[in-house]
Design an enzyme around this catalytic site. Structure first.
Site, short mmCIF file in Angstrom:
data_model
loop_
_atom_site.label_atom_id
_atom_site.label_comp_id
_atom_site.label_asym_id
_atom_site.label_seq_id
_atom_site.Cartn_x
_atom_site.Cartn_y
_atom_site.Cartn_z
N GLY A 1 0.76 4.11 4.83
CA GLY A 1 1.51 3.19 3.61
C GLY A 1 2.21 1.94 4.32
CB SER A 2 1.87 -0.62 5.94
OG SER A 2 2.72 -1.29 6.52
NE ARG A 3 5.24 -7.96 2.45
CZ ARG A 3 6.07 -8.38 1.93
NH1 ARG A 3 7.20 -7.37 1.58
NH2 ARG A 3 6.23 -9.55 1.57
CB VAL B 1 3.74 -6.09 7.28
CG1 VAL B 1 5.24 -5.72 7.71
CG2 VAL B 1 3.53 -7.41 7.38
CG MET C 1 -1.79 -1.13 1.33
SD MET C 1 -2.95 -1.04 2.94
CE MET C 1 -1.44 -1.46 3.88
#
EC number: 4.1.1.65
Length: 218
Positions: free
Chosen positions: A186-188, A156, A98
């Site tokens: 923002g990440s995963r 994450v 993301m």
């Protein structure tokens, strides 16, 4: 478990309020000191960006109960076999990246019961690095469907996104496509599926949380 349907996620309210107040203060000062207009414009832009970041749109979830939907907006950056320690079996892992421009509300990939939750402290590596799966701070859910299939979904934290929010707890009932958390800035998301799942996405494919079908459960 919280599952807000407000246009902007409540977690964004404090950030919007702070940026908005600063904008108003600078706007008031700028009437007497025009040079301050630059600062006013800057904080107005920040306010709008934060509101945009925490947007919370409605989604239309596919009707097929065996369909696993994307838990996050973003891009598929990993697709392949992986062992998930909380499931204790080999799985098919799909990772979604993301960016700061994606919607960051996370949605349940399937309907089911939360059998377990886990939180692991860790680093804040760039989430596009596969080491992030093993070394970064993360929070996860183990979910069991009505047919007894188990999968895991893991939020994450990343280089910028260092705040994971998860509404779900052990014993909670999740509805496919329902909101269950978010990650700021923002990440995963990693999702671990049974190896017999019929995968419907490819590397590099864009996903829409609650709508894109990642796979079909057996």
């Amino acid at each position: 478990m919280r599952n807000e349907n407000t246009p902007i996620a409540v977690e964004g309210y404090p950030f919007i309020a702070i940026a908005g107040v600063l904008t108003l203060i600078l706007a008031a000062v700028s009437w007497h000191a025009p040079v301050v207009w630059a600062g006013t414009a800057f904080f107005l832009t920040v306010t709008l960006f934060v509101a945009f970041f925490f947007r919370n749109p409605e989604r239309i979830t596919p009707g097929n109960e065996n369909a696993v939907v994307a838990p996050a907006d973003g891009v598929v950056i990993y697709l392949g076999p992986a062992r998930e320690e909380h499931l204790g079996v080999e799985t098919t892992k799909i990772s979604i990246f993301m960016s700061v421009f994606n919607v960051h509300i996370n949605r349940a990939p399937v309907s089911g019961t939360v059998l377990d939750t886990f939180y692991v402290k860790g680093k804040f590596l760039d989430v596009r690095d596969d080491r992030a799966t093993f070394e970064n701070e993360q929070a996860g859910l183990v979910i069991e469907t009505a047919r007894g299939l188990r999968l895991a979904v893991v939020q994450v934290a990343g280089l910028i996104a260092r705040r994971i929010v998860c509404y779900a707890g052990k014993g909670d009932r999740l509805t496919r496509g329902g909101r269950y958390g978010l990650i700021r800035f923002g990440s995963r998301l990693d999702i671990y599926l049974p190896t017999t799942t019929e995968v419907k996405v490819a590397l590099g494919e864009k996903t829409v949380a609650g709508e894109t079908v990642l796979g079909i459960l057996p």
